[in-house]
Each structure stands twice: as structure tokens, then as C-alpha cells.
Scaffold this active site. Structure first.
Site, PDB file in Angstrom:
ATOM      1  N   HIS B  76      -2.166  62.758  78.113  1.00 55.05           N
ATOM      2  CA  HIS B  76      -1.162  63.524  78.245  1.00 55.05           C
ATOM      3  C   HIS B  76      -0.889  64.398  79.565  1.00 55.05           C
ATOM      4  O   HIS B  76       0.259  64.706  80.113  1.00 55.05           O
ATOM      5  CB  HIS B  76      -0.838  64.405  77.002  1.00 55.05           C
ATOM      6  CG  HIS B  76      -1.560  65.837  77.163  1.00 55.05           C
ATOM      7  ND1 HIS B  76      -2.689  66.014  76.171  1.00 55.05           N
ATOM      8  CD2 HIS B  76      -1.288  66.917  77.796  1.00 55.05           C
ATOM      9  CE1 HIS B  76      -3.174  67.542  76.618  1.00 55.05           C
ATOM     10  NE2 HIS B  76      -2.266  67.838  77.391  1.00 55.05           N
ATOM     11  N   ASP B 107      -6.080  60.712  73.575  1.00 54.25           N
ATOM     12  CA  ASP B 107      -5.609  61.266  74.585  1.00 54.25           C
ATOM     13  C   ASP B 107      -6.616  61.758  75.677  1.00 54.25           C
ATOM     14  O   ASP B 107      -7.148  62.667  76.272  1.00 54.25           O
ATOM     15  CB  ASP B 107      -5.505  62.777  73.913  1.00 54.25           C
ATOM     16  CG  ASP B 107      -4.711  63.754  74.892  1.00 54.25           C
ATOM     17  OD1 ASP B 107      -3.994  63.186  75.903  1.00 54.25           O
ATOM     18  OD2 ASP B 107      -4.761  64.946  74.754  1.00 54.25           O
ATOM     19  N   GLY B 191      -2.315  73.759  81.428  1.00 56.02           N
ATOM     20  CA  GLY B 191      -3.168  73.627  82.682  1.00 56.02           C
ATOM     21  C   GLY B 191      -4.668  73.271  82.427  1.00 56.02           C
ATOM     22  O   GLY B 191      -5.194  72.517  83.410  1.00 56.02           O
ATOM     23  N   ASN B 192      -5.132  73.779  81.367  1.00 58.33           N
ATOM     24  CA  ASN B 192      -6.518  73.418  81.116  1.00 58.33           C
ATOM     25  C   ASN B 192      -6.705  71.898  80.716  1.00 58.33           C
ATOM     26  O   ASN B 192      -7.898  71.309  80.660  1.00 58.33           O
ATOM     27  CB  ASN B 192      -7.250  74.484  80.213  1.00 58.33           C
ATOM     28  CG  ASN B 192      -8.170  75.651  80.736  1.00 58.33           C
ATOM     29  OD1 ASN B 192      -7.535  76.647  80.620  1.00 58.33           O
ATOM     30  ND2 ASN B 192      -8.921  75.276  81.598  1.00 58.33           N
ATOM     31  N   SER B 193      -5.789  71.448  80.367  1.00 61.67           N
ATOM     32  CA  SER B 193      -5.737  70.184  79.796  1.00 61.67           C
ATOM     33  C   SER B 193      -6.425  69.081  80.595  1.00 61.67           C
ATOM     34  O   SER B 193      -6.056  69.041  81.804  1.00 61.67           O
ATOM     35  CB  SER B 193      -4.332  69.443  79.360  1.00 61.67           C
ATOM     36  OG  SER B 193      -3.717  70.298  78.424  1.00 61.67           O
ATOM     37  N   GLY B 251      -8.020  48.453  58.186  1.00 62.51           N
ATOM     38  CA  GLY B 251      -7.160  47.276  57.459  1.00 62.51           C
ATOM     39  C   GLY B 251      -7.192  47.716  56.026  1.00 62.51           C
ATOM     40  O   GLY B 251      -6.992  46.692  55.273  1.00 62.51           O
TER      41      GLY B 251
END
Lengths: 368, 595
Positions: B76, B107, B191-193, B251
Site C-alpha cells: 500500500h 501488503d 508514514g511508518n507503513s 479450494g
């Protein structure tokens, strides 16, 4: 001041240990429970945290709406799922006492569970934590854990031991005693009722609710101390309530909650809802009609709407609705959750001044 | 006075004890703990990245994990700034960087920083073992919260791991699902992402990316989440191969049995007939005991363990069918086919025409653009080509067969079920451009490729298509990329499980696991996966889907010995489905030059 500095520095020493809080977290985890009950609404969690205070399954937690449920479900740390019953709640102490009910046994019979628990009496006898002390908060905040998943552990520092000015919705927060204020964000949804401990896992208090400080409009992180006491007006006399008494008497089934006088502030704000006839003790607040030109009509309330929540507080009866409205005044905006058909709708009601004379109900228009 | 008392613990937390009055006698252990902490921060700090839109500006964080400049961050974070972005390091230098691989569901994204001078190594951090992390451990989060740092010096926060093996459901289109993640009270903010979470040895244990937010807004709530580094390790081989990776599903639906009872148990519900788990004999109602070595008793545990693997991986499943306990290997199916396409705009909202973005325009002139190639199914096909060519070159070191594209003749013996005897194999091109393959194992078998009817490819009978796969093997060795114009790509890293040489039943598949680089090929209608040992790029197995809607035929190459200077397998174990078809032993080879 020097003394305060040293205290916190000495406490900081175990930071370098290979296993700082892992063992403590595991130990505390066996003495806490995940609670599930009523709610599940915007701003109202249907889950919470509690602590075990007897091997038989007595649970101490925060007095939340979550407990307004016919059935409270408990998840033990080993993953077992059981039912619990609310024994007694005392909003003045922000506390409630539950007991696990084992299938096939009466509530007052021994459950034979032999659970790990916090020794409440020992906790009360221990000295209070001081500002600057490290503390640990444990809870099932945000419903992160289910069944045998571990409670969250957070580390904080006691910022103050003080009285608090809190508020929650339009109600004044009922608890007026001392609290531990913590620098960590411990008071998240569902955290209320979890233990605040010292760094060795000794019980200091119960994590409180999510409330805002009325002075600063900031969210508070606090815990009710194990030895909490408050003075309340009971008729003409002033009575002292203590959490240790609540726990001791409550476990014996002898605690009588204080009857809170209704806070009659004023006649309340004007809404203009006409409910169905209030014939039962708990008639559900179904809207029958709205007064023409009233705030209710402007807000778009319709016949057959069922008012379910006001500002996140569940409303079960017409009486509860009227009691709630007594604490309001003209100019306030209420957020109602209304069941309409199969859906829940949010309706914003701008309360007005009470009309001098009640207006007559809007005549039903003849069908064309 | 009051203020001092309140601020003091905060100062201690931030590791700035140096600010305290010197008159205070510091405890020795405290000094030591502080020195260790600041040393760890100093050690890892140079590798922390501020991930920015091209040209700079606050956005997200990341961390360099090897000297070549590969860095991990969140999907992200890169989603808005790909493929070419800027990456600032603590030395104050802004580097050009390019997207390498990505994982939309998990992510995670891998980017590569381009050195200012070719060959200059980057500072990097070591990967830790997140399975060893416990609730109550200390941790350090680093990054660029709120875009505070204009010179890319990272912010450090210090706090506890609040929980492990946490599950956080997907956000938006089935992406950003945090499985088996770490929960921290270590402060992380916008901002730490994508930034690193370290243990107190300075090893990378996670990538910070999410928090639980409620009434207080999207800032630190005391509840942050980091993607575990062990999950990322499973995907790292895929990332380096430039893949746009996908997560997996069994599945099958999995239900909690006895949800209202005291203790719960997991069981299978509906199972897709095309799912590998169905072919392995698992049926609705069977109990799940463990998957990939982890016992399962709750939905969260199941989602956690399934969520840390890429699609197509094979992993051991233990289940209970009626009264018998069984272990089998299960191939995982892709997940994104089942979930909404994250690239598609939400219904009712036509995709906005893109406005010219000055940063993106400038990025097109970046030298990093030379390291980018767009292709469907890939985050960056350039890196796939690089990895593929490197793998092929390393494999060629074991023997170059490109000069012997003529007829092949092999003699030896076979041992298949109750039959055994001499064996001859010939594979040769015919004048019409097809390939004739003949295998004699007491009785003769033959197949003509690629024109054969797909219904007649199970040759020899019940081998799953051994002979057709052997023609693919010759084609791979002699022609390489030229022989597979439909597909010849790097498939990342997958586990492979060579069966035991004595042909005995396997009771613990995990012990047989060898991590392999995968090469994917397609010729005619046949898709093959070739497994090269990650250590030395020796070809140890191949899996070919020869017969439609059936299990692939598996070949395991062993007993490598030199023949005319080339390493050649003298033994091939053949499996189809759950059965061991047999073993071919080769003794004599004749590889003719191409005409």
C-alpha cells in the site's frame, strides 16, 4: 524529585533481560477471560475483558452495556467457551461481578473449575503504584483474540494517581474515585475490565472505559484501583463504597447496589415523537407518529420506526427514552439508531425548546 | 515538579537518558541496557528507508535487506508511486528505486535501490525468526512517521510486542489481509507503513503496516500490526523473480465444528472437485488436524497458517477421515481468482482519467526505468528475466546439452510396482518437425509429440504421462528458452519433496522438503515446472500437467554422474497422484549432435 528519578531508573533495569515480560504475559493470560455479550453497534462493543478472582469462576469486570445480555459468553485462556451470569453491578464503582455457569449446575453450587485467578485480597493489601512506575495493561481490545488466543499486553507508565473528570455521551461518568492515569493507550474498545498490573503481573486495577476528559476533550487512559473507594449520597446520608467490599459481598450474593437518583436536570429538549401507547412495563419505543413541524418530523422519523440507541446507548423502552431525554436540553443534537423494516438507520435529531402547550397530533389525512 | 514526573518516563522510553542530570547516579544495569539499545539503533539505522514519490516527499518507509539494495516495504506504500520511486536513506541521500515484486493480499512489496555508483554496496539488516517472537518482548519500530524527517533520518519508537499469531481481516477488494502477524504497542503512525520492526538484537522481525483505529482517528492507538518476516521469507523468492504474487486457498470451505460447545474443532465443508485436496482423498466432514506443521483448532489459526504461503506451494496436511489419521501433501490454489479484482474500480465509479503527475513524468526519465519491464502477472518482468537467466546459467554449469539436440538413446533397467526388467528409451526429431519417443519396459510404448491426442498421453499406462514428460526434459536440456516460446519464466521459490530412494511410504513430508528455484515452461499444451535446488541449481524434480484435469506427472532426478563431462541423472523416480509409479535406472547414454 531525585527520588522519583531513581525509582523509575531502577525499575528500568530488567529491560535488558532476555525474557522481559513473556512469562508475566503467559501467567496473567491464565487469569483473564474474554467476554461477549450485547451490543455490536457503532461505538458500542459487544465484547470485553474480565479477570478471574476465584478458582470457581468469579469474574470482575467493568460495568458496561455489554453485560445487558440474557447470555454472557466467556472464553477461557485454554479456549474453553462457557456461559456466565451477571451477579451484581455497581456503576458508582464502574464494576460488575459475574460468575461462570456450568451446565447442569446451579449458580450457587461450586463449579469445580479450579481456575487460575488473581488473589484480590492480596492485591488490595499491596502498596499502591506510584507515578513513574512501569505497569502492564492486558485486555482483549478490538476483539483481537478469540478462544485460546492470548490477551494483548501493553506497557505503560503511571502518569498520575488522581481524580478524574470524565464524560461519556451526555451522561456524567458515574465513578468519582481515584484512578491510575496511564501514558499508554490502554482504554480501547473492549479493553474495559482487563487487568492493569505491575511489571511482575501483580494486580493493580481494572482498565476503564473509553471516555473523554471534560476539561481537555482528550481521550483518557485510566484504571480503577483495586482498593477504589467512593462516597455517594444515599438519601440524606453519605455512604462509602469500596471495591473490596463490592467484591467480598458480591461473591457472597450480599451486595446491594446504590440506587442512583435520577438526574433531573430540566424538562429536557423537545423532540415531537409520539410513541405507541405505553401500556407495558417495558413497551418498546415504537414511533406511532410525529408532531407536524417538530424536530422528529424534520429528522424524517416515520411511523413504525423502533428507536434502538441514543448516542450509542441502548434504549429498550419508552420509559428509558423519556428518562434519557430528561438529561437533554434544547439545541442538543441526538444521534438515534432506528430500526426501520430490516434496516438500521441513523437519524439526527435537533432538539428544540419545549412548546408552551403541547401541539395537537397531526390529523390523519383522509385517503384519496 | 509535576511536569517532570510526567515527562521523565517518556524520556526514558525514547532512549534519551543522556539528557538526565549527570548528578544522578545511574544504575549499572540501566546504563548497560541503554548502551545496548542505542548500539542496536545505531547499527540498523543506516538501512532504514524513507519511501517517497519520485523526487522526494513524505510517504512511507522501508528497510534494505541485502547489499544490492533490495528493500522491503508495504504494497500500500508502493501502489501509488510504482514503478519508479525515490528512496531516502539515513545518510541523507535520495536514491532512485524500482518496484521488483509485490504481494497485494499480504501488503508487501520488494523494491530495489539503484546505487549512485554501480557496485557500491548498501547498508542492510539481517532477517530474524519471527516464530521465536513472544508477547511481552521488546521491539523497535523505525521509519518516517508523518513525513517528519526531511533528511530521511528515521524516527525510532520502542515498545512491546503485544501479541503474536494475530489475524486481521482484509481491507478493500480482498487485499491487505494480515495473517499470523505481530501486534505491537510500539508507536506506529501514518508514514511508518512499510518500515521495519526489529527485535533487540537488531534483526528484522516484521514490516509495520496497520493499526486498529476507532474513535481516536488514524494515529497510534497502542495497537499496531507488523507482517511477520517469516511470512515474507516464503514470498521473497517470488518477489526477487519480479512476480505479482498471490496467496492461497485450499479450494475447500473449512468450518468450526462444535462452535457452541466447550472446545471447537475444524472440519472440511464443501470441497471443489478440481482442488488438489479433493484429489488427495479429503472429503467434506473430514477433520483438520494440522496444516504445514501447525495444529488447528480455530478459524483464526486456519486463516493464519494458510495466509503465509504463496499459491501453488505444496504443504503437508494432516487430517482425520472417519477413524484414520492421514498425512498428505496438498498443492494450494490461487486466492485472487476468488476475491474481487483489486485493480478494477469499484462498481458505479468509472475509472478517472489519470491526471498528469509531475513526479510520474519525471520518473520516466529515471535510470531506474531501465530496470522495469511491464508484463501481465508480473510486478516487474525485468527481474524475472534476470533471475531466469541467472538460474539457467548456473544450471548450465552442471552440463551444457545445447550441442546434442539430435537423437537420444538410453539403456538401463526399470522397477515399476511388481514388474522389473531392462529398459530402452529413444527420443528423436522426425522429418515433419514432431518428436518420436519410444520406451521399452518389457513391452514397447511410444508417443508422438506434440501432435498426439491429449487423451492418449498417459504413456506408459498409469504413469501420468512419463514419456511425454521425458520429451519435454530433452527439449529443456537441448534447447533452453528457444524451445519454449509460449512460456519460459522464473516461478520464484517453492518447496519440493523428493520421495525416499527405497520407495517406502512417507510419514513426515516436512522432513523431505528441499527449497527450489522454479522454472516454468510451456510447449504445445504442456506446462511444466522444473525444480532446481536453491543451493546449487541442480535439477532435482519436474512436474508436468500432461493429462487435462488430472494430477501432474512428477519426475525426481537423482544419482547424478558425469557422462562426457555433463552431469546426468542415472535414476528417475516417477510419481503420479498419490502413487509411486516406479523407478528408471539409466546405465548407458548416447546423445547425438543435431543434424
Amino acid at each position: 524529585m531525585r527520588f522519583a528519578l531513581l525509582v523509575s531508573l531502577v525499575l528500568a533495569a530488567p529491560a535488558s533481560a532476555a525474557d522481559p515480560f513473556g512469562t508475566v504475559a503467559e501467567k496473567v493470560n491464565t487469569r483473564v477471560v474474554k467476554l461477549f455479550g450485547a451490543g455490536g453497534f457503532r461505538g458500542v462493543a459487544n465484547y470485553g475483558s474480565g479477570i478471574l478472582i476465584s478458582p470457581d469462576g468469579h469474574i470482575l469486570t467493568s460495568a458496561t452495556q455489554m453485560l445487558d445480555s440474557a447470555e454472557i459468553v466467556v472464553h477461557l485462556s485454554d479456549g474453553r467457551k462457557m456461559k456466565a451470569v451477571l451477579l451484581v453491578a455497581e456503576p458508582e464503582l464502574d464494576s460488575a461481578l459475574l460468575k461462570i455457569k456450568v451446565e447442569g449446575k446451579k449458580l450457587d453450587e461450586p463449579t469445580g473449575l479450579e481456575l487460575d485467578f488473581f488473589d484480590y485480597d492480596a492485591a488490595v493489601k499491596r502498596p499502591k503504584a506510584q507515578p513513574g512506575d512501569w505497569v502492564l495493561g492486558f485486555s482483549n481490545q478490538f476483539e483481537i483474540a478469540m478462544r485460546d488466543e492470548q490477551f494483548s499486553i501493553q506497557k505503560g507508565v503511571i502518569a498520575a494517581y488522581t481524580k478524574m473528570h470524565g464524560r461519556r455521551g451526555v451522561f456524567d461518568f458515574p465513578y468519582h474515585g481515584d484512578v491510575y492515569v496511564v501514558d499508554q493507550i490502554t482504554n480501547n474498545p473492549g479493553a474495559a475490565g482487563g487487568p492493569l498490573t505491575d511489571r511482575k503481573g501483580n494486580l493493580l486495577g481494572l482498565i476503564g472505559k473509553e471516555i473523554k476528559n471534560t476539561l481537555s476533550e482528550t481521550w483518557m487512559n485510566y484504571a480503577i484501583p483495586v482498593a477504589a473507594e467512593v462516597e455517594v449520597k444515599d438519601g440524606d446520608k453519605t455512604a462509602k463504597l469500596t471495591l473490596p467490599d463490592f467484591v467480598a459481598l458480591g461473591m457472597k450474593g450480599q451486595y446491594k447496589p446504590v440506587k442512583r437518583p435520577d438526574v433531573v436536570a430540566s424538562i429536557g429538549g423537545y423532540h415531537g415523537i409520539i410513541f405507541v401507547p405505553n401500556v407495558l412495563e417495558k413497551t418498546p419505543p415504537y414511533v406511532e407518529d410525529t408532531v407536524s413541524g417538530s424536530p422528529a418530523e424534520k429528522a424524517g422519523l416515520k411511523a413504525d420506526d423502533l428507536v434502538s440507541f441514543i448516542d450509542g446507548e441502548p434504549i429498550y423502552s419508552i420509559k428509558m427514552f423519556h428518562d434519557y431525554l430528561k438529561r437533554t436540553k434544547a439545541g442538543m443534537k441526538l444521534r438515534l439508531e432506528v430500526r426501520r423494516g430490516d434496516n438500521l438507520q441513523t437519524v439526527e435529531l435537533d432538539l428544540g425548546e419545549q412548546p408552551v402547550k403541547p401541539l395537537p397530533p397531526k390529523p390523519v389525512e383522509p385517503k384519496k | 515538579m509535576k511536569r517532570t514526573l510526567l515527562l521523565l518516563p517518556l524520556a526514558a522510553l525514547a532512549g534519551t537518558l543522556a539528557l538526565l542530570p549527570s548528578a544522578v547516579a545511574l544504575d549499572g544495569d540501566v546504563k548497560k541496557a541503554e548502551a545496548e539499545r542505542t548500539a542496536v539503533v545505531a547499527k540498523v539505522r543506516p538501512a532504514v528507508v524513507a519511501v517517497c514519490p519520485y523526487g522526494g516527499g513524505g510517504h512511507g518507509s522501508g528497510v534494505v535487506i541485502d547489499p544490492e539494495g533490495y528493500a522491503l516495504t508495504n504494497f500500500h506504500v508502493t501502489a501509488d508511486v510504482s514503478p519508479v520511486m525515490s528512496a531516502g536513506l539515513a545518510d541523507g541521500i535520495l536514491y532512485d528505486a524500482v518496484l521488483v515484486g509485490q504481494d497485494k493480499v499480504g501488503d508487501v512489496a520488494l523494491i530495489k535501490l539503484v546505487p549512485k555508483k554501480a557496485g557500491t554496496p548498501f547498508p542492510f539488516v539481517q532477517l530474524g525468526d519471527s516464530d521465536k517472537v513472544k508477547a511481552g518482548d521488546w521491539s523497535l519500530a523505525m521509519g518516517n512517521p508523518f513525513g517528519l524527517s526531511m533528511d530521511f533520518t528515521p524516527t525510532v519508537t520502542y515498545g512491546l510486542v503485544s501479541g503474536v499469531n494475530r489475524y486481521q481481516p482484509p481491507e478493500g477488494g480482498g487485499t491487505l489481509e494480515y495473517t499470523d502477524c505481530l501486534q505491537i504497542d510500539t508507536s506506529i503512525n501514518p508514514g511508518n507503513s512499510g518500515g521495519p520492526l526489529f527485535n533487540m538484537q537488531g534483526e528484522l522481525i516484521g514490516i509495520n503496516g496497520r493499526g486498529s483505529f476507532d474513535k481516536r482517528g488514524r494515529v497510534n492507538s497502542g495497537v499496531g500490526y507488523a507482517i511477520s518476516i517469516n511470512q515474507i521469507k516464503n514470498f521473497l523468492g517470488h518477489f526477487k523473480a519480479g512476480l505479482d504474487t498471490d496467496h492461497a486457498t485450499m479450494g475447500a470451505t473449512v468450518e468450526t465444528e462444535n462452535e457452541d460447545g466447550t472446545l471447537s474443532q475444524m472440519k472440511f465443508g464443501t470441497i471443489l472437485e478440481e482442488a488438489d485436496v479433493f484429489r488427495r482423498g479429503v472429503r467434506g466432514g473430514d477433520k483438520l488436524v494440522s496444516f504445514a506443521g501447525r495444529p488447528l483448532t480455530s478459524t483464526n489459526q486456519y486463516k493464519n497458517i494458510l495466509g503465509i504461503f504463496p499459491k501453488e506451494w505444496r504443504l503437508p496436511l494432516t487430517y482425520r477421515h472417519e477413524n484414520s489419521r492421514k498425512e498428505t501433501l496438498v498443492r494450494l490454489m490461487g486466492l485472487m481468482d476468488e476475491r474481487a479484482n483489486p485493480d478494477a474500480p469499484p462498481p458505479g465509479q468509472p475509472k478517472q482519467p489519470e491526471r498528469p503527475d509531475p513526479a510520474k513524468e519525471a520518473a520516466k526519465r529515471s535510470p531506474a526505468m531501465k530496470l522495469f519491464k511491464e508484463k501481465k502477472g508480473y510486478a516487474n518482468y525485468y527481474f524475472n528475466e534476470q533471475q531466469r537467466d541467472k538460474l539457467w546459467a548456473n544450471f548450465q554449469k552442471h552440463g551444457d546439452f545445447t550441442g546434442v539436440g539430435g537423437a537420444w538413446a538410453v539403456e538401463g533397467t526399470f522397477n515399476a510396482n511388481d514388474r522389473k526388467g531392462p529398459l530402452t528409451l529413444t527420443i528423436a526429431d522426425t522429418t515433419d518437425g514432431s518428436i518420436d519417443a519410444k520406451l521399452t519396459m518389457n513391452v514397447p510404448f511410444s508417443v508422438k509429440m506434440p501432435t498426439a491426442n491429449p487423451l492418449e498421453l498417459n504413456v506408459p499406462d498409469n504413469s501420468g504421462g512419463l514419456l511425454p514428460v521425458l520429451t519435454q526434459y530433452r527439449r529443456l536440456l537441448t534447447q533452453g528458452a528457444k524451445g519454449f516460446t509460449a512460456n519460459f519464466s522464473h516461478g520464484g521459490v517453492e518447496p519440493c519433496y523428493p520421495p525416499p530412494a527405497d520407495g517406502k511410504e512417507v510419514d513426515d513430508w516436512a522432513k523431505r522438503r528441499v527449497d527450489c528455484e522454479v522454472l516454468k515452461t510451456k510447449y504445445g499444451a504442456t506446462e511444466c515446472k522444473w525444480y532446481f535446488d536453491k543451493k546449487d541449481q541442480k535439477l532435482i524434480a519436474c512436474e508436468a500437467a500432461v493429462i487435462p484435469d488430472s494430477d501432474p506427472c512428477e519426475l525426481y532426478f537423482g544419482d547424478y554422474k558425469p557422462v562426457d563431462g555433463r552431469q546426468v541423472p542415472h535414476r528417475i523416480d516417477v510419481r503420479w497422484g498419490d502413487k509411486n509409479y516406479g523407478t528408471l535406472f539409466f546405465a548407458k547414454f548416447e546423445f547425438k549432435k543435431a543434424n
